[in-house]
Design an enzyme around this catalytic site. Structure first.
Site, PDB file in Angstrom:
ATOM      1  N   ALA A   1       1.615   2.342  11.854  1.00 52.93           N
ATOM      2  CA  ALA A   1       0.565   2.467  12.858  1.00 52.93           C
ATOM      3  C   ALA A   1      -0.629   1.672  12.355  1.00 52.93           C
ATOM      4  O   ALA A   1      -0.814   1.517  11.139  1.00 52.93           O
ATOM      5  CB  ALA A   1       0.191   3.930  13.023  1.00 52.93           C
TER       6      ALA A   1
ATOM      7  N   GLY B   1       4.847   4.162  10.858  1.00 50.21           N
ATOM      8  CA  GLY B   1       5.241   4.024  12.271  1.00 50.21           C
ATOM      9  C   GLY B   1       6.333   2.998  12.487  1.00 50.21           C
ATOM     10  O   GLY B   1       7.072   3.068  13.471  1.00 50.21           O
TER      11      GLY B   1
ATOM     12  N   GLU C   1       9.419   4.805  11.762  1.00 46.42           N
ATOM     13  CA  GLU C   1       9.614   5.736  12.885  1.00 46.42           C
ATOM     14  C   GLU C   1      10.126   5.006  14.130  1.00 46.42           C
ATOM     15  O   GLU C   1      10.973   5.523  14.861  1.00 46.42           O
ATOM     16  CB  GLU C   1       8.298   6.461  13.184  1.00 46.42           C
ATOM     17  CG  GLU C   1       7.905   7.426  12.066  1.00 46.42           C
ATOM     18  CD  GLU C   1       6.522   8.008  12.253  1.00 46.42           C
ATOM     19  OE1 GLU C   1       5.541   7.235  12.272  1.00 46.42           O
ATOM     20  OE2 GLU C   1       6.405   9.239  12.378  1.00 46.42           O
TER      21      GLU C   1
ATOM     22  N   GLU D   1       2.757   7.790   4.440  1.00 46.52           N
ATOM     23  CA  GLU D   1       1.555   8.433   4.984  1.00 46.52           C
ATOM     24  C   GLU D   1       0.818   9.307   3.970  1.00 46.52           C
ATOM     25  O   GLU D   1      -0.403   9.404   4.018  1.00 46.52           O
ATOM     26  CB  GLU D   1       1.906   9.269   6.223  1.00 46.52           C
ATOM     27  CG  GLU D   1       2.168   8.451   7.485  1.00 46.52           C
ATOM     28  CD  GLU D   1       3.602   7.959   7.605  1.00 46.52           C
ATOM     29  OE1 GLU D   1       4.386   8.088   6.641  1.00 46.52           O
ATOM     30  OE2 GLU D   1       3.940   7.433   8.681  1.00 46.52           O
TER      31      GLU D   1
HETATM   32  N1  COA Z   1      -2.499  -1.112   9.800  1.00 49.09           N
HETATM   33  C1  COA Z   1      -3.417  -2.063   9.929  1.00 49.09           C
HETATM   34  N2  COA Z   1      -3.366  -3.234   9.269  1.00 49.09           N
HETATM   35  C2  COA Z   1      -2.328  -3.435   8.451  1.00 49.09           C
HETATM   36  C3  COA Z   1      -1.320  -2.497   8.259  1.00 49.09           C
HETATM   37  C4  COA Z   1      -1.426  -1.278   8.975  1.00 49.09           C
HETATM   38  N3  COA Z   1      -0.498  -0.321   8.877  1.00 49.09           N
HETATM   39  N4  COA Z   1      -0.426  -2.971   7.365  1.00 49.09           N
HETATM   40  C5  COA Z   1      -0.858  -4.201   7.018  1.00 49.09           C
HETATM   41  N5  COA Z   1      -2.014  -4.482   7.676  1.00 49.09           N
HETATM   42  C6  COA Z   1      -2.824  -5.706   7.583  1.00 49.09           C
HETATM   43  C7  COA Z   1      -3.606  -5.762   6.301  1.00 49.09           C
HETATM   44  O1  COA Z   1      -4.806  -4.998   6.419  1.00 49.09           O
HETATM   45  C8  COA Z   1      -3.866  -7.233   6.185  1.00 49.09           C
HETATM   46  O2  COA Z   1      -4.877  -7.586   7.095  1.00 49.09           O
HETATM   47  P1  COA Z   1      -6.052  -8.618   6.639  1.00 49.09           P
HETATM   48  O3  COA Z   1      -5.339  -9.904   6.303  1.00 49.09           O
HETATM   49  O4  COA Z   1      -6.931  -8.720   7.843  1.00 49.09           O
HETATM   50  O5  COA Z   1      -6.703  -8.012   5.437  1.00 49.09           O
HETATM   51  C9  COA Z   1      -2.567  -7.849   6.728  1.00 49.09           C
HETATM   52  O6  COA Z   1      -1.964  -6.832   7.531  1.00 49.09           O
HETATM   53  C10 COA Z   1      -1.592  -8.231   5.648  1.00 49.09           C
HETATM   54  O7  COA Z   1      -1.349  -7.102   4.817  1.00 49.09           O
HETATM   55  P2  COA Z   1      -1.523  -7.090   3.228  1.00 49.09           P
HETATM   56  O8  COA Z   1      -1.768  -5.675   2.806  1.00 49.09           O
HETATM   57  O9  COA Z   1      -2.529  -8.101   2.825  1.00 49.09           O
HETATM   58  O10 COA Z   1      -0.080  -7.563   2.769  1.00 49.09           O
HETATM   59  P3  COA Z   1       0.630  -7.256   1.356  1.00 49.09           P
HETATM   60  O11 COA Z   1       1.828  -8.130   1.317  1.00 49.09           O
HETATM   61  O12 COA Z   1      -0.345  -7.322   0.242  1.00 49.09           O
HETATM   62  O13 COA Z   1       1.112  -5.718   1.473  1.00 49.09           O
HETATM   63  C11 COA Z   1       2.114  -3.815   2.591  1.00 49.09           C
HETATM   64  C12 COA Z   1       2.093  -5.358   2.430  1.00 49.09           C
HETATM   65  C13 COA Z   1       3.052  -3.488   3.722  1.00 49.09           C
HETATM   66  C14 COA Z   1       2.608  -3.185   1.285  1.00 49.09           C
HETATM   67  C15 COA Z   1       0.682  -3.315   2.882  1.00 49.09           C
HETATM   68  O14 COA Z   1       0.150  -4.076   3.962  1.00 49.09           O
HETATM   69  C16 COA Z   1       0.595  -1.867   3.272  1.00 49.09           C
HETATM   70  O15 COA Z   1       0.697  -0.995   2.404  1.00 49.09           O
HETATM   71  N6  COA Z   1       0.381  -1.590   4.585  1.00 49.09           N
HETATM   72  C17 COA Z   1       0.188  -0.246   5.073  1.00 49.09           C
HETATM   73  C18 COA Z   1       1.509   0.511   5.091  1.00 49.09           C
HETATM   74  C19 COA Z   1       1.264   1.933   5.533  1.00 49.09           C
HETATM   75  O16 COA Z   1       0.660   2.731   4.872  1.00 49.09           O
HETATM   76  N7  COA Z   1       1.803   2.246   6.724  1.00 49.09           N
HETATM   77  C20 COA Z   1       1.686   3.565   7.280  1.00 49.09           C
HETATM   78  C21 COA Z   1       0.505   3.647   8.157  1.00 49.09           C
HETATM   79  S1  COA Z   1       0.342   5.277   8.839  1.00 49.09           S
END
Ligand code: COA
Length: 258
Positions: free
Chosen positions: A65, A110, A113, A133
């Site tokens: 999400a 999400g 999910e 989460e």
């Molecule tokens: N919501 C909003 N933005 C998200 C996102 C999310 N769930 N997941 C990734 N993004 C965005 C990042 O903020 C970043 O944006 P920016 O370039 O404007 O800063 C962009 O996507 C790229 O992500 P980044 O974190 O830089 O990539 P990474 O390769 O370093 O890491 C992940 C990849 C997937 C490990 C990491 O993005 C992450 O942990 N995301 C969240 C996962 C999560 O907790 N999901 C459950 C949400 S309830």
């Protein structure tokens, strides 16, 4: 027509690509609005027999999400957000046309999910699954606590939910979370091959299988009764007559979805 999805139909297979690659295809309000519009179209569009959901880019299916939409939400607003997600994913799960996730990278929160709401999953070797989460002080809100238990069993689900541990595609296959693992390059082709087989079957019978199998997890229905209902419904279709006649005449059935 869509701001956040790419939608393309070829040979009866509609491919929906969540298209926010710079945000790793995170699910925001616009994606949910677009998904609901796409689901409306899928149900009425006779050119569409089945659906693939995937993510844009090489890195992510859907990374969750959109966390930016969480800030400032109170309890009631958070519940409404979860309800919106659950409603959309229920529509996917209960679609009468098969919907398969082609998981091409991160399927977190999400995203996991969404993949679990699909009827089954095919993953590329670089796919990663998890419900992180608890890292955010949250729990899954789009059905993750329920469908993960259904798909992998309570013990494995509990550990994944509580630890935020991320598993790779091969582990996900061992867990029963995905049916097949392919190279990234062949992911869509492999998924289409499977759907081409399914598309050759009687569509109303396929829809009946979805309904009866989903009834296993529906506390308001007795699954065995649902199966009897769907079995009876099949006998009222032209495709059943065509299918049984074709078998006896030793020819390939020509199903019309009637
Ligand atoms: N919501 C909003 N933005 C998200 C996102 C999310 N769930 N997941 C990734 N993004 C965005 C990042 O903020 C970043 O944006 P920016 O370039 O404007 O800063 C962009 O996507 C790229 O992500 P980044 O974190 O830089 O990539 P990474 O390769 O370093 O890491 C992940 C990849 C997937 C490990 C990491 O993005 C992450 O942990 N995301 C969240 C996962 C999560 O907790 N999901 C459950 C949400 S309830």
């Amino acid at each position: 027509m869509y701001n956040t999805l790419l939608v393309q139909t070829e040979n009866g297979i509609c491919t929906i690509t969540v298209n926010r690659p710079d945000k790793l295809n995170a699910l925001n309000k616009a994606v949910f609005d677009d998904l609901n519009t796409a689901l409306d179209d899928i149900q009425v569009n006779d050119n569409i027999k089945s659906v693939i959901i995937t993510g844009a880019g090489v890195k992510a299916f859907v990374a969750g999400a959109d966390i930016t939409e969480f800030s400032g939400l109170n309890k009631e607003q958070a519940k409404a957000l979860a309800q919106r997600g659950q409603d959309t994913f229920f529509r996917i799960e209960n679609s009468s046309k098969p919907i398969v996730a082609a998981v091409n990278g991160f399927a977190l929160g999400g995203g996991c999910e969404l993949a679990m709401a699909c009827h089954f999953r095919v993953a590329s070797e670089n796919a990663k699954f998890g419900q992180p989460e608890v890292n955010l002080g949250l729990i899954p809100g789009y059905g993750g606590t329920q469908r993960l238990v259904q798909l992998v069993g309570k013990g494995k689900a509990m550990e994944l939910l509580m630890s935020a541990h991320i598993i790779d595609a091969n582990e996900a296959k061992q867990y029963g979370l995905v049916n097949h693992v392919t190279t990234a390059e062949s992911l869509l082709e492999r998924t289409k091959e499977i759907l081409t087989i399914i598309n050759s079957k009687a569509p109303l019978a396929v829809a009946g299988c979805i309904k009866a199998a989903n009834a296993v997890f529906d506390e308001t229905r007795d699954g065995y009764s649902a199966e009897i209902d769907e079995f009876g419904n099949a006998f009222a279709t032209e495709d059943m007559i065509e299918g049984t006649t074709a078998f006896l005449e030793k020819r390939k059935a020509d199903f019309k979805g009637k």
